[in-house]
Write a protein that holds these residues in place. Structure first.
Motif, short mmCIF file in Angstrom:
data_model
loop_
_atom_site.label_atom_id
_atom_site.label_comp_id
_atom_site.label_asym_id
_atom_site.label_seq_id
_atom_site.Cartn_x
_atom_site.Cartn_y
_atom_site.Cartn_z
N ARG A 1 -44.99 95.82 -37.07
CA ARG A 1 -44.90 96.92 -36.12
C ARG A 1 -43.66 96.80 -35.25
O ARG A 1 -42.99 97.79 -34.93
CB ARG A 1 -46.15 96.96 -35.22
N LEU B 1 -48.15 98.56 -29.43
CA LEU B 1 -47.89 97.20 -28.92
C LEU B 1 -47.54 97.18 -27.44
O LEU B 1 -46.83 96.28 -26.97
CB LEU B 1 -46.76 96.55 -29.73
N ARG C 1 -48.30 93.89 -25.99
CA ARG C 1 -47.78 92.71 -26.69
C ARG C 1 -46.26 92.61 -26.63
O ARG C 1 -45.69 91.71 -27.25
CB ARG C 1 -48.22 92.76 -28.16
N MET D 1 -47.63 86.43 -32.58
CA MET D 1 -48.11 87.70 -33.09
C MET D 1 -48.56 87.57 -34.54
O MET D 1 -48.08 86.70 -35.28
CB MET D 1 -47.02 88.78 -32.98
N GLU E 1 -48.62 92.77 -36.53
CA GLU E 1 -47.93 93.05 -35.28
C GLU E 1 -46.42 92.86 -35.43
O GLU E 1 -45.63 93.66 -34.89
CB GLU E 1 -48.48 92.15 -34.17
#
Length: 239
Positions: free
Chosen positions: A151, A133, A136, A144, A148
């Motif tokens: 994560r 990530l 991000r 997200m 994600e």
């Protein structure tokens, strides 16, 4: 002789329901060694998540003892349990429990800051990069995908370098490809940080990755299988 990371002795959990006391867990005894991965399986209502919560001190046993890293969780008050978890455990839930007003980076760094880590943001960046990530980390949870967000939750759990990593249905809300990615990340964290991993799952492919698979039914242990890793990373092989 090396002491187990987690040790339960005749641990039980009884909760009060509308119709009276309900036995959730009945006399659970087991030991988990450093670096092992353990899958808890069984039908819904068998007590899997409750057992995981006992191991993390998120539920208090009403009988027996629960030892983690040599500390008796059943004798600690809530503040002591919170401090112990903060320093020694990472917990990942099926629901991600991210703070919606914080970016991914802030979600991972904030617990580290609360623990007094001066390198909180640097470590958070490193963990978010490790789970893929890097691009991000300045996004908010609503920006997200579910994969994600999970994560981010994994990065937050792993950032303190916990000795024990607990995961409750970590792939339960994800589709096949995202679930597979999270599964790889979980075991990667175990291997990278040497953590002991205990997870609750209904996914056979996830349980199959574990060194031990413990079945539960009606609040009791209902069998166990053990596997030998092909490499020499298990504690038993290193001795």
């Amino acid at each position: 002789m090396v002491s187990p990371v987690l040790s339960l002795r005749d641990a039980s959990l009884t909760l009060q329901g509308n119709a009276g006391p309900v036995e959730i867990l009945k006399g659970i005894s087991l030991e988990i060694e450093q670096g092992q991965s353990v899958g808890l399986i069984g039908p819904s209502g068998s007590g899997k998540s409750s057992l995981l919560m006992l191991m993390g001190g998120l539920e208090r046993a009403t009988g027996g003892s629960v030892m983690a890293l040599g500390h008796d969780l059943t004798t600690m008050n809530e503040d002591a349990l919170a401090r112990f978890r903060r320093g020694n455990m990472g917990v990942v839930f099926q629901s991600f429990h991210l703070i919606p007003t914080m970016t991914a980076l802030e979600n991972v760094a904030t617990p580290l800051e609360l623990a007094g880590r001066k390198d909180a943001f640097e470590r958070a960046e490193a963990e978010l990069t490790a789970v893929g990530l890097a691009k991000r980390m300045h996004h908010y949870p609503a920006q997200m995908s579910g994969g994600e967000q999970q994560r981010v939750a994994l990065a937050r759990a792993a950032a303190p370098r916990p000795a024990i990593l607990l995961a409750d249905e970590p792939t339960g809300n994800l589709d096949g490809p995202n679930g597979e990615a999270i599964m790889e990340l979980l075991f990667g964290l175990r291997d990278r940080h040497g953590a002991t991993l205990v997870l609750v799952t209904h996914a056979p492919e996830l349980a199959d990755r574990c060194d031990r698979v413990i079945g539960l039914r009606d609040g009791s242990i209902d069998g166990e299988t053990r596997k030998t890793r092909p490499d020499n990373t298990r504690p038993e092989a290193a001795q």
